[in-house]
Scaffold this motif. Structure first.
Motif, mmCIF file in Angstrom:
data_model
loop_
_atom_site.group_PDB
_atom_site.id
_atom_site.type_symbol
_atom_site.label_atom_id
_atom_site.label_comp_id
_atom_site.label_asym_id
_atom_site.label_seq_id
_atom_site.Cartn_x
_atom_site.Cartn_y
_atom_site.Cartn_z
ATOM 1 N N PRO A 224 -11.221 81.195 -81.757
ATOM 2 C CA PRO A 224 -10.638 81.389 -80.425
ATOM 3 C C PRO A 224 -10.101 82.792 -80.167
ATOM 4 C CG PRO A 224 -9.156 80.101 -81.809
ATOM 5 C CD PRO A 224 -10.457 80.219 -82.556
ATOM 6 N N TRP B 2 -11.741 85.307 -80.053
ATOM 7 C CA TRP B 2 -12.741 85.979 -79.207
ATOM 8 C C TRP B 2 -12.457 85.792 -77.724
ATOM 9 C CZ3 TRP B 2 -15.943 89.607 -80.753
ATOM 10 C CH2 TRP B 2 -16.290 89.671 -82.106
ATOM 11 N N PHE B 3 -11.666 84.783 -77.381
ATOM 12 C CA PHE B 3 -11.291 84.630 -75.974
ATOM 13 C C PHE B 3 -9.774 84.581 -75.805
ATOM 14 C CE2 PHE B 3 -12.848 80.698 -77.832
ATOM 15 C CZ PHE B 3 -11.853 79.763 -77.603
ATOM 16 N N GLU C 216 -7.083 83.376 -77.623
ATOM 17 C CA GLU C 216 -6.221 82.226 -77.872
ATOM 18 C C GLU C 216 -5.883 82.103 -79.354
ATOM 19 O OE1 GLU C 216 -7.666 79.244 -74.246
ATOM 20 O OE2 GLU C 216 -7.739 78.568 -76.325
ATOM 21 N N GLN D 290 -21.675 78.164 -75.965
ATOM 22 C CA GLN D 290 -20.302 78.644 -76.054
ATOM 23 C C GLN D 290 -20.286 80.136 -76.369
ATOM 24 O OE1 GLN D 290 -18.956 75.915 -79.060
ATOM 25 N NE2 GLN D 290 -19.531 74.151 -77.791
ATOM 26 N N VAL E 261 -18.712 83.037 -73.919
ATOM 27 C CA VAL E 261 -17.673 83.950 -74.396
ATOM 28 C C VAL E 261 -18.170 85.392 -74.357
ATOM 29 C CG1 VAL E 261 -16.310 84.606 -76.423
ATOM 30 C CG2 VAL E 261 -16.510 82.199 -75.779
ATOM 31 N N ASP F 240 -14.514 81.538 -71.273
ATOM 32 C CA ASP F 240 -13.772 80.978 -72.395
ATOM 33 C C ASP F 240 -14.184 79.531 -72.622
ATOM 34 O OD1 ASP F 240 -12.387 79.412 -70.510
ATOM 35 O OD2 ASP F 240 -10.684 80.763 -70.445
ATOM 36 N N GLN G 195 -11.255 74.735 -77.379
ATOM 37 C CA GLN G 195 -11.371 74.674 -78.836
ATOM 38 C C GLN G 195 -11.624 73.251 -79.299
ATOM 39 O OE1 GLN G 195 -8.301 76.785 -81.072
ATOM 40 N NE2 GLN G 195 -7.607 77.725 -79.156
#
Length: 234
Positions: A64, A66-67, A69, A108, A112, A117, A120
Motif C-alpha cells: 500500500p 505505492w498509493f 497508505e 490493481q 496504481v 488506488d 488492501q
C-alpha cells in the motif's frame, strides 16, 4: 509475424514462477509468450523494445505504500521487488502505448501505476454486504455476475450488459484516474474491469480469463484474441 507477449511472474523470496494457463491462452490466441522476471528496472526499455504487448499476471498483494497508505491487518503477503518492477514496467508501457492486458493483481497494478488506488482488503475496507470474491471452486467455475458498461469493449465481446466470471481476490481497485475508466462492476459495487479507449489496447479485469480460455469460454477467448490482434507487427 507472431507478436511477442511479455508476461510478468509471481515471486517469493526464492523463486519466480507463472501458472501455465497464461502461457496457453497467449499461444491459443496466436502470440509467443516470454516470461518477464521481476527486477532489473533499468532494463525495462530494452525489454519493451523486444516485446509487442505486456500481460500483467495475477499473484500476491500490492504494497500500500505505492498509493500512500499504511498496511491494514487484512493485507496479505507482499513482494516489494515485484511491485517496483511491475509498476515501472506498466508506466513505461503506458507512455510507449504498448498494448496491456492486466489480470487480477494486474488490474490493481495498472490502476496504481496510473495514479489510482485500491482496497488492501475489501472485507475490512469495503462497504457491506459483499459477495464472495475468493471462490471455493475450480478456477474454471463461473462464480458471480458482473455488470458491464454499455458501449465498452467488454459489452462488445460479451454481447450483453451482464456476464459471469470466476473470482480469486481480496484486494480490488478503489479509484481510477483518467484516461482509465471503469467498464464493469460486481453487484456489490466492487470494480471488476477498467479500460482506456484511447490506447491501442489497455484492459484490466479482476477475474482470470486465462483459466476460462482453457475451457473455451467465448468472452475470455475474445479478450485474448483482441489483445493479441492489437500487438501484431507488420
Amino acid at each position: 509475424m507472431k507478436p511477442v507477449i511479455g508476461i510478468t511472474c509471481s515471486a517469493n523470496q526464492t523463486s519466480q514462477y507463472l501458472a501455465d494457463d497464461y502461457i496457453k491462452a497467449v499461444r491459443m490466441a496466436g502470440g509467443v509468450p516470454v516470461l518477464l522476471p521481476a527486477g532489473g528496472e533499468a532494463d525495462i526499455p530494452l525489454l519493451l523494445s523486444k516485446t509487442d504487448g505486456i500481460l500483467l499476471s495475477g499473484g500476491g498483494d500490492v504494497d500500500p505504500s505505492w498509493f500512500g497508505e499504511e498496511p491494514v491487518p487484512g493485507l496479505g503477503e507482499i513482494e516489494p521487488g515485484r511491485d517496483a518492477f511491475e509498476i515501472a514496467l506498466c508506466r513505461f508501457a503506458i507512455q510507449a502505448d504498448v498494448p496491456i492486458l492486466a489480470i487480477c493483481r494486474g488490474i490493481q497494478i495498472l490502476a496504481v501505476a496510473s495514479g489510482g488506488d485500491m482496497f488492501q482488503d475489501i472485507y475490512s475496507q469495503g462497504k457491506p454486504p459483499l459477495l464472495q470474491h475468493k471462490q471455493r471452486a475450480a478456477r474454471s467455475h463461473l462464480s458471480h455476475t458482473v455488470h458491464v458498461l454499455p458501449g465498452s469493449l467488454l459489452e462488445k465481446w460479451a454481447g450483453s450488459e451482464t456476464m459471469k466470471v470466476n473470482s480469486f481476490h481480496h484486494q480490488a481497485v478503489r479509484t481510477v484516474k483518467a484516461p482509465l475508466m471503469v467498464s464493469a462492476r460486481a453487484p456489490d459495487g466492487i470494480i471488476e474491469a477498467v479500460e482506456n479507449r484511447n490506447a491501442r489496447f489497455m484492459i484490466g479485469v479482476q477475474w482470470h480469463p486465462e483459466a476460462l480460455a482453457a475451457i473455451k469460454d467465448p468472452v475470455s477467448l475474445k479478450i485474448f484474441s483482441a489483445f493479441i490482434a492489437s500487438c501484431k507487427t507488420v
